[in-house]
Motif scaffolding. Structure first.
Motif, short mmCIF file in Angstrom:
data_model
loop_
_atom_site.label_atom_id
_atom_site.label_comp_id
_atom_site.label_asym_id
_atom_site.label_seq_id
_atom_site.Cartn_x
_atom_site.Cartn_y
_atom_site.Cartn_z
N GLY A 1 39.15 92.81 -15.48
CA GLY A 1 38.45 91.56 -15.73
C GLY A 1 39.09 90.36 -15.04
N SER A 2 40.34 90.53 -14.59
CA SER A 2 41.07 89.44 -13.94
C SER A 2 42.28 90.00 -13.22
CB SER A 2 41.52 88.41 -14.98
OG SER A 2 42.40 87.46 -14.41
N ASP A 3 42.78 89.27 -12.25
CA ASP A 3 44.01 89.69 -11.58
C ASP A 3 45.18 88.79 -11.95
OD1 ASP A 3 43.47 87.36 -10.26
OD2 ASP A 3 43.53 88.21 -8.24
N GLU A 4 45.00 87.99 -12.99
CA GLU A 4 46.03 87.04 -13.38
C GLU A 4 47.12 87.73 -14.19
OE1 GLU A 4 46.27 83.91 -12.37
OE2 GLU A 4 44.43 84.18 -11.22
N ASN A 5 48.37 87.48 -13.88
CA ASN A 5 49.49 87.88 -14.71
C ASN A 5 50.71 87.04 -14.35
OD1 ASN A 5 50.87 89.08 -12.52
ND2 ASN A 5 49.84 91.02 -12.87
N LYS A 6 51.78 87.17 -15.13
CA LYS A 6 52.96 86.33 -14.95
C LYS A 6 53.62 86.56 -13.59
CE LYS A 6 54.01 85.85 -19.87
NZ LYS A 6 55.00 86.13 -20.94
N ILE A 7 53.64 87.83 -13.15
CA ILE A 7 54.29 88.14 -11.88
C ILE A 7 53.60 87.41 -10.73
CG2 ILE A 7 54.74 89.98 -10.21
CD1 ILE A 7 56.72 89.98 -12.44
N LYS A 8 52.29 87.30 -10.80
CA LYS A 8 51.58 86.59 -9.74
C LYS A 8 52.02 85.14 -9.66
CE LYS A 8 46.96 85.54 -7.97
NZ LYS A 8 45.51 85.65 -8.17
N GLN A 9 52.35 84.55 -10.81
CA GLN A 9 52.76 83.15 -10.84
C GLN A 9 54.19 82.97 -10.35
OE1 GLN A 9 50.40 80.94 -11.42
NE2 GLN A 9 49.01 82.65 -11.80
N THR A 10 55.07 83.93 -10.69
CA THR A 10 56.49 83.75 -10.38
C THR A 10 56.92 84.43 -9.09
OG1 THR A 10 57.10 85.68 -11.70
CG2 THR A 10 57.07 83.55 -12.82
N ASP A 11 56.24 85.53 -8.73
CA ASP A 11 56.64 86.35 -7.58
C ASP A 11 55.40 86.79 -6.81
OD1 ASP A 11 59.75 87.11 -8.14
OD2 ASP A 11 58.62 87.01 -10.02
N LYS A 12 54.72 85.81 -6.24
CA LYS A 12 53.43 86.09 -5.61
C LYS A 12 53.54 87.10 -4.47
CE LYS A 12 49.25 83.97 -3.77
NZ LYS A 12 49.12 84.95 -2.69
N ASP A 13 54.59 87.04 -3.68
CA ASP A 13 54.73 87.98 -2.56
C ASP A 13 54.80 89.41 -3.07
OD1 ASP A 13 54.66 85.87 -0.82
OD2 ASP A 13 56.79 85.92 -0.32
N PHE A 14 55.62 89.64 -4.10
CA PHE A 14 55.72 90.99 -4.68
C PHE A 14 54.38 91.43 -5.25
CE2 PHE A 14 56.36 93.82 -8.30
CZ PHE A 14 57.06 94.86 -7.70
N PHE A 15 53.73 90.52 -5.97
CA PHE A 15 52.42 90.81 -6.55
C PHE A 15 51.43 91.23 -5.47
CE2 PHE A 15 48.11 89.44 -7.60
CZ PHE A 15 47.90 90.03 -8.85
N ASP A 16 51.43 90.50 -4.36
CA ASP A 16 50.50 90.82 -3.27
C ASP A 16 50.81 92.18 -2.64
OD1 ASP A 16 49.15 88.46 -3.65
OD2 ASP A 16 50.13 87.39 -1.99
N ILE A 17 52.11 92.46 -2.43
CA ILE A 17 52.49 93.75 -1.85
C ILE A 17 52.02 94.89 -2.75
CG2 ILE A 17 54.46 95.25 -1.32
CD1 ILE A 17 55.94 92.67 -0.41
#
Length: 249
Positions: free
Chosen positions: A16-32
């Motif tokens: 339902g969403s791709d939002e999470n804490k890691i995306k906010q704090t570590d966007k590069d890791f989240f994207d990888i």
């Protein structure tokens, strides 16, 4: 679509969403992570959505990554996987990683079910105390053939109880249960043993067992590809070597 668009679309479908804490704090890791898993791996494999999520669920259970257990329980429900099948997949890891670890995952699954208003009361058991050994041996033979008789007969006297536990517990108590068939259970077992690493002799047997159940090399390679982001390349490449050794192209 490119892998970024595929990734975003897949996550929104599952969660339902791709939002999470890691995306906010570590966007590069989240994207990888998300672009590999949801943008490439999910798009590459041909497994059913049911088996995809159940494999990831048992891998998360094996890895003791309880956040991922919760995540893929929710994803499995999103893909209309029966709650009973979700529980059975988690239970199936018991004989391979230990009951205490599985109990931790069961508690996480139960929490998700509670949040979703899901209650399971019907037992999936098909054996009795008197039949579990013989039905377990039958399940073994259905998968591995008549050599099971020789394996049991050749066990030293002081080790025969281990063969009985293997047949009655691993196969009698788990493989005979409803909601997952032998073909599905063998693929989950392959994924669990692959995720553990260092169990290549057992992996040889279960690659052959998967072939006997109709899971060909393409299916095993898909399962292995799916596991790879969560288990790392060393374990994945070791498992790949076993698959290539047992099943020649």
């Amino acid at each position: 679509m490119n892998r970024i668009e595929i990734s975003n679309e897949t996550m929104k479908h599952l969660y339902g969403s791709d939002e999470n804490k890691i995306k906010q704090t570590d966007k590069d890791f989240f994207d990888i992570k998300t672009r590999l898993v949801y943008g490439e791996v999910y798009n590459h494999i041909k497994l059913s959505s049911k088996m995809r999520e159940l494999i990831l669920l048992v891998v998360a259970t094996t890895n003791l990554t309880m956040k991922e257990v919760s995540k893929h329980t929710k994803a499995a429900l999103s893909e209309k996987v029966a709650p009973e099948a979700i529980k059975e997949a988690v239970y199936s890891a018991g004989a391979y990683i230990g009951l205490g670890k599985v109990e931790m995952a069961v508690e996480v699954v139960n929490k998700v079910f509670e949040e979703e208003g899901i209650s399971i009361v019907e037992s999936q058991k098909t054996v009795t105390e008197d039949s579990r050994l013989q039905k377990g041996i039958k399940a073994q033979k259905d998968i591995f053939g008549e050599k099971i008789d020789n394996m049991r007969a050749s066990a030293p006297k002081n080790q025969k109880h281990i063969q009985d536990f293997l047949s009655a517990y691993c196969f009698g108590d788990f493989y005979t249960r409803k909601s997952l068939d032998l073909k599905e259970r063998e693929l989950l077992t392959f994924s669990i043993i692959t995720a553990q690493g260092g169990c290549e002799p057992q992996l040889v047997a279960h690659v052959a067992g998967n072939v006997a159940m109709g899971n060909g090399k393409d299916v095993l390679l898909d399962a292995l590809t799916l596991c790879m982001p969560y288990i790392g390349f060393p374990k994945a490449l070791n498992a790949l070597a076993v698959v290539n050794k047992v099943i020649e192209d």
